[in-house]
Design a protein around this motif. Structure first.
Motif, PDB file in Angstrom:
ATOM      1  N   UNK A 136       0.746  -3.616  -9.218  1.00 40.63           N
ATOM      2  CA  UNK A 136       0.202  -2.835  -7.616  1.00 40.63           C
ATOM      3  C   UNK A 136      -1.311  -2.601  -7.989  1.00 40.63           C
ATOM      4  N   UNK A 137      -1.892  -2.165  -8.933  1.00 39.38           N
ATOM      5  CA  UNK A 137      -3.370  -1.911  -9.240  1.00 39.38           C
ATOM      6  C   UNK A 137      -3.980  -3.303  -8.681  1.00 39.38           C
ATOM      7  N   UNK A 138      -3.359  -4.458  -9.272  1.00 38.56           N
ATOM      8  CA  UNK A 138      -4.112  -5.650  -8.972  1.00 38.56           C
ATOM      9  C   UNK A 138      -3.780  -6.363  -7.849  1.00 38.56           C
ATOM     10  N   UNK A 139      -2.832  -5.761  -7.044  1.00 42.30           N
ATOM     11  CA  UNK A 139      -2.221  -6.699  -5.872  1.00 42.30           C
ATOM     12  C   UNK A 139      -3.226  -7.351  -5.107  1.00 42.30           C
ATOM     13  N   UNK A 140      -2.981  -8.538  -4.438  1.00 45.34           N
ATOM     14  CA  UNK A 140      -3.771  -9.218  -3.367  1.00 45.34           C
ATOM     15  C   UNK A 140      -3.425  -9.323  -2.264  1.00 45.34           C
ATOM     16  N   UNK A 141      -2.101  -9.791  -2.391  1.00 48.68           N
ATOM     17  CA  UNK A 141      -1.498 -10.396  -0.843  1.00 48.68           C
ATOM     18  C   UNK A 141      -1.527  -9.257  -0.087  1.00 48.68           C
ATOM     19  N   UNK A 194      -4.475  -7.689   1.273  1.00 43.86           N
ATOM     20  CA  UNK A 194      -5.089  -8.878   2.421  1.00 43.86           C
ATOM     21  C   UNK A 194      -4.312  -9.211   3.601  1.00 43.86           C
ATOM     22  N   UNK A 195      -3.075  -9.246   3.541  1.00 42.21           N
ATOM     23  CA  UNK A 195      -2.285  -9.278   4.674  1.00 42.21           C
ATOM     24  C   UNK A 195      -2.151  -8.143   5.732  1.00 42.21           C
ATOM     25  N   UNK A 196      -1.667  -7.099   5.027  1.00 45.38           N
ATOM     26  CA  UNK A 196      -1.639  -5.669   5.682  1.00 45.38           C
ATOM     27  C   UNK A 196      -2.588  -4.947   5.892  1.00 45.38           C
ATOM     28  N   UNK A 197      -3.489  -4.739   5.013  1.00 50.10           N
ATOM     29  CA  UNK A 197      -4.775  -3.979   4.940  1.00 50.10           C
ATOM     30  C   UNK A 197      -5.702  -4.036   5.912  1.00 50.10           C
ATOM     31  N   UNK A 230      -7.903  -6.180  -6.374  1.00 51.69           N
ATOM     32  CA  UNK A 230      -7.599  -7.418  -6.485  1.00 51.69           C
ATOM     33  C   UNK A 230      -8.228  -8.738  -5.486  1.00 51.69           C
ATOM     34  N   UNK A 231      -8.395  -7.809  -4.374  1.00 51.95           N
ATOM     35  CA  UNK A 231      -9.078  -8.442  -3.178  1.00 51.95           C
ATOM     36  C   UNK A 231     -10.451  -8.917  -3.732  1.00 51.95           C
ATOM     37  N   UNK A 238       7.788 -19.134  -5.385  1.00 54.36           N
ATOM     38  CA  UNK A 238       7.028 -17.914  -4.758  1.00 54.36           C
ATOM     39  C   UNK A 238       5.737 -17.714  -5.023  1.00 54.36           C
ATOM     40  N   UNK A 239       5.064 -18.315  -6.042  1.00 51.61           N
ATOM     41  CA  UNK A 239       3.584 -17.614  -6.469  1.00 51.61           C
ATOM     42  C   UNK A 239       2.553 -18.259  -5.482  1.00 51.61           C
ATOM     43  N   UNK A 240       1.667 -17.348  -5.017  1.00 54.04           N
ATOM     44  CA  UNK A 240       0.747 -17.911  -4.235  1.00 54.04           C
ATOM     45  C   UNK A 240      -0.766 -17.698  -5.240  1.00 54.04           C
TER      46      UNK A 240
END
Lengths: 318, 277
Positions: free
Chosen positions: A252-257, A260-263, A271-272, B207-209
């Motif tokens: 979760x610390x490095x989460x990008x998707x 990016x999509x919800x934030x 991550x972003x 699934x991996x982007x």
């Protein structure tokens, strides 16, 4: 016939010879060596290269970074280490804020996952056998469907004219749509939603393995159920709690998707930032430095996770 | 032990499942919506499925992703099984701590780090030894194997460690060679976990982007990359149709795998004698 039998026989001998080679002393070495070498080359070595390139300077060209060492004519090696990337991380408050925000969002999401996942895992572990497998399968199923698409589903729900706003408007709870999408709230929701199975599964694994006679013993000795839970069940499930929390927190610390999509513009996660440095700014050294610092921040959680995995040796929490 | 069912616990359980499934169900429902506006119900239609089947960009990306996922799953199962055997059977050896760290770290390592690190490795390797030349299907597969194999290892490891080793010893006492013991005893018993590991590696790759975006060259566009760029432009009913197809396939596969495993279990219970001739 004879020739064929001989060929068959020799093929068989060769097969057996190969088989014995693979299972014998040398075979053992081969079995270890193959995944070992693979991981060294494709998992360990890349980190060394990331560290190396984080000390380079960004250049226009292919590859877009400066070499670390150069052979000069008089048989000397010139080594240039650029610490600018790290200095920028330190001086520009954007990075500091992004790191802090990532740790905060990941930490709070992990806590929410634990508070929701623990009762779920507990309930699943204590239901009757026939129902248990079905419930477990229902936790695993979303984990198997596309992560990206499950995050996308929340866009349709959280939009200003989305399902949730329509529902709340119809119920008369609100009189104008709430801004839910592109907020920190949406990021928390997305992370909790996506990582919940990772919390439930290891918790379920430890809770279902627990010896229930311990609780009977506690009850026989006059311990109240909630006290037995606090003093017996909870400590015994600690390895599952650690494994589950790390399985949520670290990625979760490095989460990008999700950010990016919800934030929104202010839910800046590291991550972003790394993604932007790499894809928009094409600054590979800066992206590498961001990655190196992220890894350093994650060393303690990674070590905790590794210890939990080692302890559950043979009974992995997933 | 008889205990009353705590009400709160089951309310939370129900809430948890609702939380997990409402988004997926909403996707499925709106994939059959006539209206382009995803959140306004305009009537039932399968129009978006038709358009999806004529969307060449999505179809070719899906085909590429399926090829990568198949290769990735197959190689990951081989590598992951070897790693699981190493961890469960070989006890202590030099470098074991490093090995088990390298096996478990990819499970949690953030995608952006894995993606960046793999890309820099491939660029360096190409510079030094000329392989892999360029980036595309090969580099995506290689990067996927590294983290999928870790998941396969976990799955196979748990099956191997529950394995009754006396079955192997019995076969060995009866004169079977180690290789034959592996083929005839060990492999059939751990086979369900190999299947589960294969499917898991397959879906992880499909699934991996993030990792694929880092290591893909300009020529290779996988399905998640197409989905991502279309989702960034806004909600699209075709993506809902695609999501429904994915959910349906996954559900079918899981039900089938569950049924197969259940059947194998009952068969084994009914016939406990294993023929090793």
């Amino acid at each position: 016939m004879t020739t064929r039998a001989t060929i068959n026989g020799s093929a068989r001998n060769a097969g057996e010879w190969l088989g014995d080679l693979l299972t014998g002393h040398h075979g053992r070495r081969l079995v270890i060596a193959l995944p070992y070498l693979w991981l060294l080359v494709f998992f360990m070595l890349p980190f060394v290269i990331v560290l190396k390139i984080s000390l380079a300077e960004v250049l226009l060209g292919r590859p877009p970074y400066s070499p670390l060492w150069q052979y000069l004519e008089d048989s000397t090696v010139q080594i240039q280490l650029h610490l600018d990337n790290y200095r920028r991380l330190w001086e520009d408050p954007l990075y500091f804020i992004a790191y802090l925000k990532s740790l905060k969002i990941a930490g709070i999401s992990t806590l929410v996952c634990l508070l929701l996942g623990y009762p779920m895992a507990y309930a699943i572990a204590r239901t009757r056998d026939s129902l248990r497998n079905l419930l477990l399968m229902l936790v695993i199923l979303p984990f198997w469907t596309s992560f990206l698409i499950r995050v996308y589903a929340w866009i349709g729900i959280l939009k200003s004219n989305g399902l949730l706003n329509n529902l709340l408007l119809a119920l008369g709870v609100i009189d104008h749509p709430l801004a839910l999408l592109h907020t920190d709230f949406a990021v928390y929701l997305g992370i909790v939603y996506s990582y919940l199975p990772f919390m439930v599964l290891p918790l379920y694994a430890t809770l279902s393995r627990m010896d229930l006679t311990l609780l009977e013993a506690a009850a026989d000795l006059g311990c109240r159920p909630w006290k037995a839970f606090l003093r017996v069940t909870l400590p015994l499930s600690l390895p599952g709690i650690i494994a589950g929390c790390m399985l949520v927190f670290i990625p979760a610390v490095g989460e990008f998707v999700i950010p990016d999509l919800l934030g929104g513009p202010d839910s800046l996660m590291i991550g972003k930032v790394l993604w932007t440095e790499f894809f928009s700014n094409r600054d590979w050294p800066a992206a590498s430095a961001v990655a190196v610092v992220m890894l350093v921040l994650l060393v303690v959680p990674l070590a905790l996770f590794q210890r939990a995995q080692e302890k559950s040796e043979g009974k992995p929490p997933l | 032990m008889k205990r009353r069912r705590p009400f709160l616990l089951f309310t939370l359980l129900a809430f948890g499942y609702a939380f997990l499934y409402v988004p997926i169900i909403s996707l499925i429902v709106y994939s059959f919506n006539v209206s382009r506006l995803v959140t306004v119900w305009g009537g039932f239609s399968t129009r978006w499925y038709g358009e999806l089947l004529h969307n060449d960009q999505i179809l070719s990306a899906a085909w590429l992703s399926l090829r990568i996922a198949t290769m990735n799953a197959t190689l990951s199962v081989i590598l992951g099984t070897l790693a699981a055997i190493t961890l469960v059977r070989f006890g202590k050896f030099r470098g074991r701590t490093l090995f088990s760290t390298m096996v478990s770290a990819p499970l949690v390592m953030p995608d952006v780090i894995l993606g960046l690190a793999s890309l820099l490795l491939f660029v360096t390797m190409e510079h030094l030894i000329g392989w892999p030349a360029g980036r595309g299907i090969t580099t995506i597969t290689l990067a996927h194997i590294t983290f999928s194999a870790a998941f396969v290892t976990v799955v196979v490891q748990s099956r191997l460690s529950q394995f009754d080793i006396s079955l192997e010893e019995a076969a060995m006492d009866l004169g079977a060679r180690p290789w034959k013991v592996f083929l005839l005893i060990t492999l059939p018993i751990i086979a369900p976990s190999l299947l589960a590991g294969w499917l898991l590696a397959f879906t992880l790759s499909l699934d991996d982007l993030v990792i694929a975006s880092f290591v893909a060259g300009p020529g290779a566009t996988t399905l998640p990359m197409v989905v991502y760029s279309s989702v960034r432009l806004g909600v699209s009913p075709q993506i809902n149709a695609l999501a429904t197809l994915i959910v349906a396939t996954v559900t079918l596969c899981i039900l089938l795998a569950g049924w197969l495993m259940h059947r194998q279990e009952t068969l084994r219970r009914r016939a406990p004698v294993i023929d090793i001739s």
